[in-house]
Design a protein around this motif. Structure first.
Motif, PDB file in Angstrom:
ATOM      1  N   SER A 186       0.840  -1.189   0.000  1.00 54.56           N
ATOM      2  CA  SER A 186       0.000   0.000   0.000  1.00 54.56           C
ATOM      3  C   SER A 186       0.880   1.246   0.000  1.00 54.56           C
ATOM      4  N   GLY A 187       0.273   2.372  -0.286  1.00 53.98           N
ATOM      5  CA  GLY A 187       1.030   3.611  -0.315  1.00 53.98           C
ATOM      6  C   GLY A 187       0.177   4.757  -0.790  1.00 53.98           C
ATOM      7  N   HIS A 188       0.784   5.927  -0.919  1.00 53.68           N
ATOM      8  CA  HIS A 188       0.063   7.124  -1.331  1.00 53.68           C
ATOM      9  C   HIS A 188       0.072   7.263  -2.843  1.00 53.68           C
ATOM     10  N   GLY A 189      -1.060   7.658  -3.388  1.00 53.65           N
ATOM     11  CA  GLY A 189      -1.191   7.769  -4.834  1.00 53.65           C
ATOM     12  C   GLY A 189      -0.292   8.817  -5.458  1.00 53.65           C
ATOM     13  N   SER A 190       0.237   9.731  -4.652  1.00 51.63           N
ATOM     14  CA  SER A 190       1.121  10.774  -5.187  1.00 51.63           C
ATOM     15  C   SER A 190       2.537  10.286  -5.425  1.00 51.63           C
ATOM     16  N   SER A 191       2.838   9.085  -4.914  1.00 53.75           N
ATOM     17  CA  SER A 191       4.208   8.566  -5.036  1.00 53.75           C
ATOM     18  C   SER A 191       4.197   7.143  -5.583  1.00 53.75           C
ATOM     19  N   PRO A 192       3.754   6.962  -6.828  1.00 59.34           N
ATOM     20  CA  PRO A 192       3.622   5.609  -7.376  1.00 59.34           C
ATOM     21  C   PRO A 192       4.940   4.863  -7.493  1.00 59.34           C
ATOM     22  N   LYS A 193       6.039   5.571  -7.652  1.00 60.09           N
ATOM     23  CA  LYS A 193       7.331   4.901  -7.805  1.00 60.09           C
ATOM     24  C   LYS A 193       7.778   4.200  -6.528  1.00 60.09           C
ATOM     25  N   LYS A 194       7.195   4.589  -5.406  1.00 61.30           N
ATOM     26  CA  LYS A 194       7.558   3.969  -4.133  1.00 61.30           C
ATOM     27  C   LYS A 194       6.818   2.653  -3.892  1.00 61.30           C
ATOM     28  N   ILE A 195       5.845   2.389  -4.730  1.00 62.20           N
ATOM     29  CA  ILE A 195       5.073   1.149  -4.571  1.00 62.20           C
ATOM     30  C   ILE A 195       5.812   0.015  -5.277  1.00 62.20           C
ATOM     31  N   LYS A 196       6.414  -0.873  -4.496  1.00 63.52           N
ATOM     32  CA  LYS A 196       7.221  -1.947  -5.094  1.00 63.52           C
ATOM     33  C   LYS A 196       6.348  -2.983  -5.804  1.00 63.52           C
ATOM     34  N   LYS A 197       5.225  -3.303  -5.186  1.00 57.93           N
ATOM     35  CA  LYS A 197       4.320  -4.275  -5.816  1.00 57.93           C
ATOM     36  C   LYS A 197       2.916  -3.689  -5.781  1.00 57.93           C
ATOM     37  N   HIS A 198       2.429  -3.271  -6.945  1.00 56.93           N
ATOM     38  CA  HIS A 198       1.119  -2.627  -7.075  1.00 56.93           C
ATOM     39  C   HIS A 198       0.075  -3.715  -7.331  1.00 56.93           C
ATOM     40  N   ALA A 199      -0.764  -4.000  -6.338  1.00 57.84           N
ATOM     41  CA  ALA A 199      -1.685  -5.144  -6.403  1.00 57.84           C
ATOM     42  C   ALA A 199      -2.626  -5.072  -7.604  1.00 57.84           C
ATOM     43  N   ILE A 200      -3.113  -3.876  -7.916  1.00 57.63           N
ATOM     44  CA  ILE A 200      -4.056  -3.752  -9.037  1.00 57.63           C
ATOM     45  C   ILE A 200      -3.371  -4.048 -10.362  1.00 57.63           C
ATOM     46  N   VAL A 243      -9.422   7.408  -2.803  1.00 57.24           N
ATOM     47  CA  VAL A 243      -8.928   7.482  -4.173  1.00 57.24           C
ATOM     48  C   VAL A 243      -7.429   7.761  -4.227  1.00 57.24           C
ATOM     49  N   ASN A 244      -6.851   8.320  -3.146  1.00 57.34           N
ATOM     50  CA  ASN A 244      -5.418   8.617  -3.170  1.00 57.34           C
ATOM     51  C   ASN A 244      -4.586   7.573  -2.438  1.00 57.34           C
ATOM     52  N   LYS A 245      -5.211   6.432  -2.141  1.00 58.06           N
ATOM     53  CA  LYS A 245      -4.478   5.348  -1.488  1.00 58.06           C
ATOM     54  C   LYS A 245      -4.341   4.168  -2.441  1.00 58.06           C
ATOM     55  N   VAL A 246      -3.133   3.668  -2.570  1.00 57.52           N
ATOM     56  CA  VAL A 246      -2.908   2.452  -3.346  1.00 57.52           C
ATOM     57  C   VAL A 246      -3.218   1.259  -2.440  1.00 57.52           C
ATOM     58  N   PRO A 247      -4.141   0.381  -2.845  1.00 57.05           N
ATOM     59  CA  PRO A 247      -4.538  -0.723  -1.970  1.00 57.05           C
ATOM     60  C   PRO A 247      -3.482  -1.819  -1.904  1.00 57.05           C
ATOM     61  N   SER A 248      -3.491  -2.534  -0.793  1.00 59.00           N
ATOM     62  CA  SER A 248      -2.541  -3.641  -0.627  1.00 59.00           C
ATOM     63  C   SER A 248      -3.082  -4.946  -1.197  1.00 59.00           C
TER      64      SER A 248
END
Length: 367
Positions: A186-200, A243-248
């Motif tokens: 999970s992570g913040h939508g403003s920093s997509p590069k920090k998301i190592k594994k994007h579940a969606i 909407v600004n949270k990347v789900p886990s």
């Protein structure tokens, strides 16, 4: 009570899957009012005529319906006192075709049976949970096998599912409903590069992979009678609350229709394709495929009774499978309008219900 009045009353009684009690009680009261031999069987209602014969014929209809969906889509009430509206030859309401038309026909049939002239035993059963798990028919078949199967050397079943009286269905593919789950970061939508594994995004890859693999399996495991398996994506959902949270977590849901050679191994094959790290869950217990031989006695008899019938495989599953698994030949043949079911303003053509009674009575006489 004529056909119109009986069918209207049945439609007015709300009976979603798991909430069939009021309808079951009405059927029991109706049977008692007509001096019919009725009993309750684990939520099901059974009217049985036992004549100590070596032959038996089973008539099966389900009491439950799906839910109506948005009421604004209905021009008539789906249930309740305002339901069962008649316009011309059509009676409208939830379950009118699926499956209360068959319930009405079977009740009228039961009222016309003279046990003293029977040369076979008759079971007329009204079951629960057809629209969900099939638990009602499964329970009845278990009851029948335990208490009666050894008595007979000739048993068949007629399932009153809607076929417009112009089609006889002899089987269906199995179905498996799956949830494929991907866990990520999970992570913040403003920093997509920090998301190592994007579940969606990972789930999208899985959807493409399963869809492509499903096409291969559909060709490899095609059945000469039941047709080809099918793989249908029915949903993608995540656990995101903002909407600004990347789900886990993200999961996809699948409706898979199987053939005999594929049924027991399809989940294993999918798991092998997507990898051990991907979690796969059953949404509900799998439904076995069902198939009655074209040359079965019940198929021949219906075709002789109703000329020019089309013989088909049902696109969806129904309760045939519980009977054929118990080696009881079964067919689907009922008065309901198939094109109107599971839709707003469901209806049945009243004369089809009356016509079906005559056909069922003829089958009973000739079986």
């Amino acid at each position: 009570m004529n056909t119109n009045d009986l069918l209207k009353k049945l439609v007015q009684i709300e009976s979603y899957s798991g909430h069939e009690t009021n309808l079951a009680n009405f059927i029991v009261d109706w049977a008692n009012d007509h001096s019919l031999p009725v009993e309750k069987q684990n939520g099901n209602i059974v009217i049985k005529f036992l004549n100590h014969s070596a032959k038996a014929l089973i008539f099966n209809a389900h009491m439950d319906t799906v839910k109506p969906g948005g009421l604004n889509s209905w021009s008539v009430p789906p249930s309740g006192s305002g339901s069962g509206v008649v316009k011309g030859n059509k009676l409208y309401g939830l379950g009118a075709s699926d499956d209360k038309a068959a319930i009405a026909a079977f009740l009228i049939l039961a009222s016309q049976i003279n046990i003293f002239t029977l040369s076979k035993d008759v079971f007329i059963v009204f079951v629960t949970h057809e629209e969900t798990s099939g638990a009602g028919s499964q329970s009845f078949v278990n009851y029948f096998q335990k208490n009666y199967a050894d008595t007979y050397n000739d048993v068949s079943a007629v399932i009153g599912e809607p076929t417009d009286l112009d089609t006889i269905e002899i089987g269906h593919r199995g179905n498996i409903f799956l949830k494929i789950i991907i866990n990520g970061n999970s992570g913040h939508g403003s920093s997509p590069k920090k998301i190592k594994k994007h579940a969606i995004l990972e789930q999208i890859k899985i959807v493409k992979k399963v869809t492509k693999f499903g096409t291969i399996l559909s060709k490899k495991y095609a059945d000469p009678v039941l047709g080809s398996p099918s793989f249908c994506l029915t949903g993608i959902q995540s656990d995101s609350a903002s909407v600004n949270k990347v789900p886990s977590t993200c999961y996809s849901t699948w409706d898979i229709r199987t053939t005999p050679e594929l049924h027991d191994k399809v989940v294993y094959l999918i798991q092998k394709q997507v990898g051990k790290s991907v979690k796969i869950e059953h949404i509900s217990p799998p439904t076995q495929f069902g198939l009655t031989a074209l040359k079965s006695k019940i198929v021949d008899l219906v075709q002789e009774t109703v000329p020019n019938l089309q013989t088909k495989i049902s696109p969806g599953s129904n309760d045939i499978c519980f009977f054929t698994k118990a080696k009881i030949p079964a067919i689907t043949f009922g008065p309901g309008k198939k094109d109107s079911i599971h839709k707003p303003d469901e209806f049945v053509e009243i004369d089809k219900v009356e016509k079906s009674v005559a056909i069922y009575k003829k089958l009973l006489e000739e079986y």
